[in-house]
Design a protein around this motif. Structure first.
Motif, PDB file in Angstrom:
ATOM      1  N   UNK A  75       0.848  -1.197   0.000  1.00  0.00           N
ATOM      2  CA  UNK A  75       0.000   0.000   0.000  1.00  0.00           C
ATOM      3  C   UNK A  75       0.878   1.240   0.000  1.00  0.00           C
ATOM      4  N   UNK A  76       0.791   2.012  -1.091  1.00  0.00           N
ATOM      5  CA  UNK A  76       1.694   3.153  -1.280  1.00  0.00           C
ATOM      6  C   UNK A  76       0.943   4.467  -1.469  1.00  0.00           C
ATOM      7  N   UNK A  77      -0.292   4.530  -1.008  1.00  0.00           N
ATOM      8  CA  UNK A  77      -1.089   5.744  -1.180  1.00  0.00           C
ATOM      9  C   UNK A  77      -0.850   6.701  -0.009  1.00  0.00           C
ATOM     10  N   UNK A  78      -1.487   7.868  -0.080  1.00  0.00           N
ATOM     11  CA  UNK A  78      -1.355   8.849   0.995  1.00  0.00           C
ATOM     12  C   UNK A  78      -1.951   8.300   2.287  1.00  0.00           C
ATOM     13  N   UNK A  79      -1.346   8.672   3.392  1.00  0.00           N
ATOM     14  CA  UNK A  79      -1.711   8.091   4.684  1.00  0.00           C
ATOM     15  C   UNK A  79      -3.183   8.264   5.070  1.00  0.00           C
TER      16      UNK A  79
END
Length: 403
Positions: A101-105
């Motif tokens: 998972x590499x999306x915004x927090x």
């Protein structure tokens, strides 16, 4: 894409302080699905894709994005076979073993939860959640599901810092008396752009405290041990910031100045200062001072955990500081990455290598693995204690392991 081969079987996994069993089908490659890979670039494209492409044992098998069209575009650009329009679809796929998972927090909770509920291993970028409650919810769910997790505190996997930790443990500086760290966080300065506008809102969970300071304090404690107590100042001295192109003024609620002092569990004195913006002088500097010597860490740029690190040391009757080459054994099997240490993928690749060895059961008995979700929750708890110290103006004691 071409990948190496690694036999994977069923094994017990010891993960950064939490022991859990992860049952993994016998297979030659760990099949990865990335949530948030974009054809227009970003951190996943800059760091995760190159790291996975250069490592034996992994296959980048699937991608999901905010829409099916975006996912297909990313799949075509990076030659990923499977494209899904949602993280839920990717998590349910029988062709994905590890969800990254590499999306915004602010979106971590909603995108990580389906993967855990599907019983998949998960690698999440740091911070794990937008706040402590979210981090603890995800860590608890992972523990209930009995799955292996990892969080992207990749400085812990950097060969120079693992070497630094051993130098300290082996007595290079003698007894550690003090440590000081000075750093910057570029996106929290006087200007902002559209891509980083969400960083202005403290409720997003993406702040100077959680990101630059969070990565840095995690590295410091990996090398020197946890804090016993802290005092802190956290200030927002630029409550209004300017857009880089339009000149529009926006309200900023996140901090841009952090100063933390305290005692480590060893009794050593520690001081950390982080400032928003960019530096005309020192971008990053870390000293460790002891009874018999000194060690210094320098970096190429402000977001130091993403780039090349250099170690310097002197002890006893040595003259000035001299650079300390990192021993080859800290490169693990990634010798082909030696000349690429300035790339953002370098430390990420080393974290993936450690994670692969945990999954396959080939981690050396004396080697610690990657930080997991429980570790991330403890680090979130520590940051909350730092905020408490700043809010109350009092010295705050920290529980074991930084919480």
């Amino acid at each position: 894409m071409a990948m190496g081969r690694s036999v994977v079987g069923e094994q017990a996994v010891a993960s950064a302080g939490v022991h859990m069993t992860s049952t993994f089908p016998r297979r030659e490659l760990i099949r990865v699905g990335v949530v948030g890979l974009s054809a227009s670039g970003g951190w996943a494209a800059t760091a995760h894709v190159p790291a996975l492409a250069e490592l034996d044992g992994y296959e980048l098998r699937a991608v999901s994005a905010s829409s099916g069209e975006s996912a297909r575009a990313a799949g075509e650009k990076y030659a990923v076979p499977l494209a899904f329009g949602s993280a839920e679809e990717l998590a349910r796929s029988d062709e994905v073993d590890l969800v990254v998972v590499t999306v915004k927090v602010p979106h971590h909770l909603e995108l990580i939860r389906p993967a855990l509920e599907a019983g998949k291993m998960v690698f999440s970028e740091w911070p794990l959640g937008a706040d402590l409650a979210q981090a603890e919810e995800l860590a608890d769910l992972a523990q209930r599901m009995g799955v292996l997790t990892a969080v992207g505190l990749q400085a812990r996997s950097a060969p120079p810092l693992r070497y630094l930790r051993d130098l300290v443990a082996d007595g290079y500086v003698g007894r550690v008396l003090s440590t000081s760290m000075l750093g910057w966080g570029g996106p929290w300065g006087a200007m902002y752009d559209d891509d980083h506008a969400y960083l202005l809102d403290v409720t997003s969970g993406a702040t100077l405290l959680t990101i630059p300071f969070g990565h840095s304090v995690d590295a410091l404690t990996m090398v020197l041990g946890e804090f016993r107590e802290v005092s802190a100042h956290i200030e927002n001295l630029r409550p209004e910031v300017t857009h880089v192109t339009s000149g529009a003024v926006a309200v900023k609620s996140t901090e841009d100045q952090i100063a933390v002092t305290g005692l480590l569990e060893s009794g050593a004195v520690a001081a950390m200062q982080f400032r928003g913006g960019t530096s005309r002088a020192t971008g990053f500097h870390w000293e460790i001072n002891g009874t018999q010597g000194d060690l210094v860490v320098k970096a190429d740029h402000d977001l130091w955990w993403m780039g090349r690190l250099r170690l310097y040391g002197a002890r006893g009757d040595d003259g000035g500081l001299a650079e300390l080459p990192v021993h080859a054994r800290y490169q693990r099997s990634l010798t082909h990455w030696t000349e690429r240490s300035a790339e953002p993928a370098y430390n990420v690749a080393h974290e993936y290598a450690l994670l692969r060895d945990q999954i396959t059961g080939s981690l050396a008995p004396d080697e610690d693995g990657v930080p997991d979700f429980r570790h991330a929750a403890r680090r979130h708890a520590m940051l909350e204690r730092v905020r408490e110290a700043a809010r109350t103006g009092r010295k705050v004691a920290l529980a074991e392991h930084g919480a």
